[in-house]
Design a protein around this motif. Sequence first.
Motif, mmCIF file in Angstrom:
data_model
loop_
_atom_site.group_PDB
_atom_site.id
_atom_site.type_symbol
_atom_site.label_atom_id
_atom_site.label_comp_id
_atom_site.label_asym_id
_atom_site.label_seq_id
_atom_site.Cartn_x
_atom_site.Cartn_y
_atom_site.Cartn_z
ATOM 1 N N ALA A 37 0.850 -1.180 0.000
ATOM 2 C CA ALA A 37 0.000 0.000 0.000
ATOM 3 C C ALA A 37 0.895 1.243 0.000
ATOM 4 O O ALA A 37 2.012 1.212 0.514
ATOM 5 C CB ALA A 37 -0.896 -0.021 1.236
ATOM 6 N N PRO A 38 0.420 2.333 -0.565
ATOM 7 C CA PRO A 38 1.248 3.534 -0.696
ATOM 8 C C PRO A 38 1.854 4.019 0.623
ATOM 9 O O PRO A 38 3.023 4.421 0.655
ATOM 10 C CB PRO A 38 0.287 4.576 -1.274
ATOM 11 N N GLU A 39 1.091 3.975 1.719
ATOM 12 C CA GLU A 39 1.647 4.460 2.989
ATOM 13 C C GLU A 39 2.740 3.542 3.517
ATOM 14 O O GLU A 39 3.719 4.009 4.108
ATOM 15 C CB GLU A 39 0.550 4.663 4.040
ATOM 16 N N VAL A 40 2.625 2.248 3.265
ATOM 17 C CA VAL A 40 3.674 1.308 3.672
ATOM 18 C C VAL A 40 4.903 1.532 2.800
ATOM 19 O O VAL A 40 6.037 1.600 3.296
ATOM 20 C CB VAL A 40 3.175 -0.151 3.577
ATOM 21 N N GLN A 41 4.693 1.652 1.497
ATOM 22 C CA GLN A 41 5.813 1.897 0.591
ATOM 23 C C GLN A 41 6.517 3.199 0.940
ATOM 24 O O GLN A 41 7.744 3.271 0.922
ATOM 25 C CB GLN A 41 5.334 1.932 -0.865
ATOM 26 N N ALA A 42 5.762 4.231 1.296
ATOM 27 C CA ALA A 42 6.370 5.514 1.679
ATOM 28 C C ALA A 42 7.228 5.352 2.929
ATOM 29 O O ALA A 42 8.325 5.920 3.011
ATOM 30 C CB ALA A 42 5.279 6.559 1.909
ATOM 31 N N ALA A 43 6.762 4.584 3.899
ATOM 32 C CA ALA A 43 7.547 4.352 5.119
ATOM 33 C C ALA A 43 8.832 3.618 4.789
ATOM 34 O O ALA A 43 9.921 3.987 5.268
ATOM 35 C CB ALA A 43 6.721 3.573 6.139
ATOM 36 N N LEU A 44 8.740 2.582 3.951
ATOM 37 C CA LEU A 44 9.935 1.835 3.553
ATOM 38 C C LEU A 44 10.896 2.723 2.763
ATOM 39 O O LEU A 44 12.115 2.670 2.956
ATOM 40 C CB LEU A 44 9.542 0.599 2.749
ATOM 41 N N ASP A 45 10.347 3.532 1.860
ATOM 42 C CA ASP A 45 11.185 4.450 1.075
ATOM 43 C C ASP A 45 11.918 5.434 1.979
ATOM 44 O O ASP A 45 13.090 5.741 1.744
ATOM 45 C CB ASP A 45 10.334 5.225 0.060
ATOM 46 N N THR A 46 11.244 5.940 3.009
ATOM 47 C CA THR A 46 11.866 6.868 3.958
ATOM 48 C C THR A 46 13.026 6.188 4.666
ATOM 49 O O THR A 46 14.130 6.750 4.764
ATOM 50 C CB THR A 46 10.839 7.370 4.991
ATOM 51 N N LEU A 47 12.808 4.981 5.172
ATOM 52 C CA LEU A 47 13.874 4.249 5.860
ATOM 53 C C LEU A 47 15.039 3.947 4.920
ATOM 54 O O LEU A 47 16.206 4.055 5.306
ATOM 55 C CB LEU A 47 13.326 2.952 6.450
ATOM 56 N N GLU A 48 14.717 3.598 3.692
ATOM 57 C CA GLU A 48 15.763 3.303 2.716
ATOM 58 C C GLU A 48 16.556 4.563 2.359
ATOM 59 O O GLU A 48 17.785 4.524 2.249
ATOM 60 C CB GLU A 48 15.137 2.680 1.469
ATOM 61 N N ALA A 49 15.865 5.680 2.203
ATOM 62 C CA ALA A 49 16.518 6.939 1.820
ATOM 63 C C ALA A 49 17.535 7.407 2.857
ATOM 64 O O ALA A 49 18.549 8.010 2.507
ATOM 65 C CB ALA A 49 15.468 8.027 1.582
ATOM 66 N N ILE A 50 17.272 7.128 4.125
ATOM 67 C CA ILE A 50 18.224 7.565 5.159
ATOM 68 C C ILE A 50 19.248 6.477 5.496
ATOM 69 O O ILE A 50 20.072 6.646 6.390
ATOM 70 C CB ILE A 50 17.504 8.031 6.446
ATOM 71 N N GLY A 51 19.197 5.383 4.738
ATOM 72 C CA GLY A 51 20.185 4.327 4.913
ATOM 73 C C GLY A 51 19.922 3.404 6.097
ATOM 74 O O GLY A 51 20.823 2.691 6.530
#
Length: 114
Positions: A37-51
């Motif tokens: 779901a978009p909100e889950v993907q956004a959370a994962l993307d945030t964690l990935e973006a900050i390493g």
Amino acid sequence: MRMDRNENPDGCGKYAVVNLRKLTPVPGHAGTFRRWAPEVQAALDTLEAIGALEWGAVGQPDEFFLVKLKDKHAQAALGAYAWSVSADDPEFAREIAALASRSGPAHPLCKAPD
């Protein structure tokens, strides 16, 4: 060396685990692995973006294999790990041995791995 979780007042360690299988029933799931779901993907993307997110994919530098203490084979695995590390870091080996002593058959929720 001491394990992070033995040093932090809240008992949290260096890592947290996200059970990716449990993300699939979230409303909006697209049906294929790593599509949520978009909100889950956004959370994962945030964690990935900050390493902060390590996928542990096969062949990648951060590849890993997770063993939970309740796994019926964890005691043997952790015991071997403690023995192996003992020559380099006896303090760390003792902490791993302590985990081993309450894992596998000694764990109240012992079960076959899944």
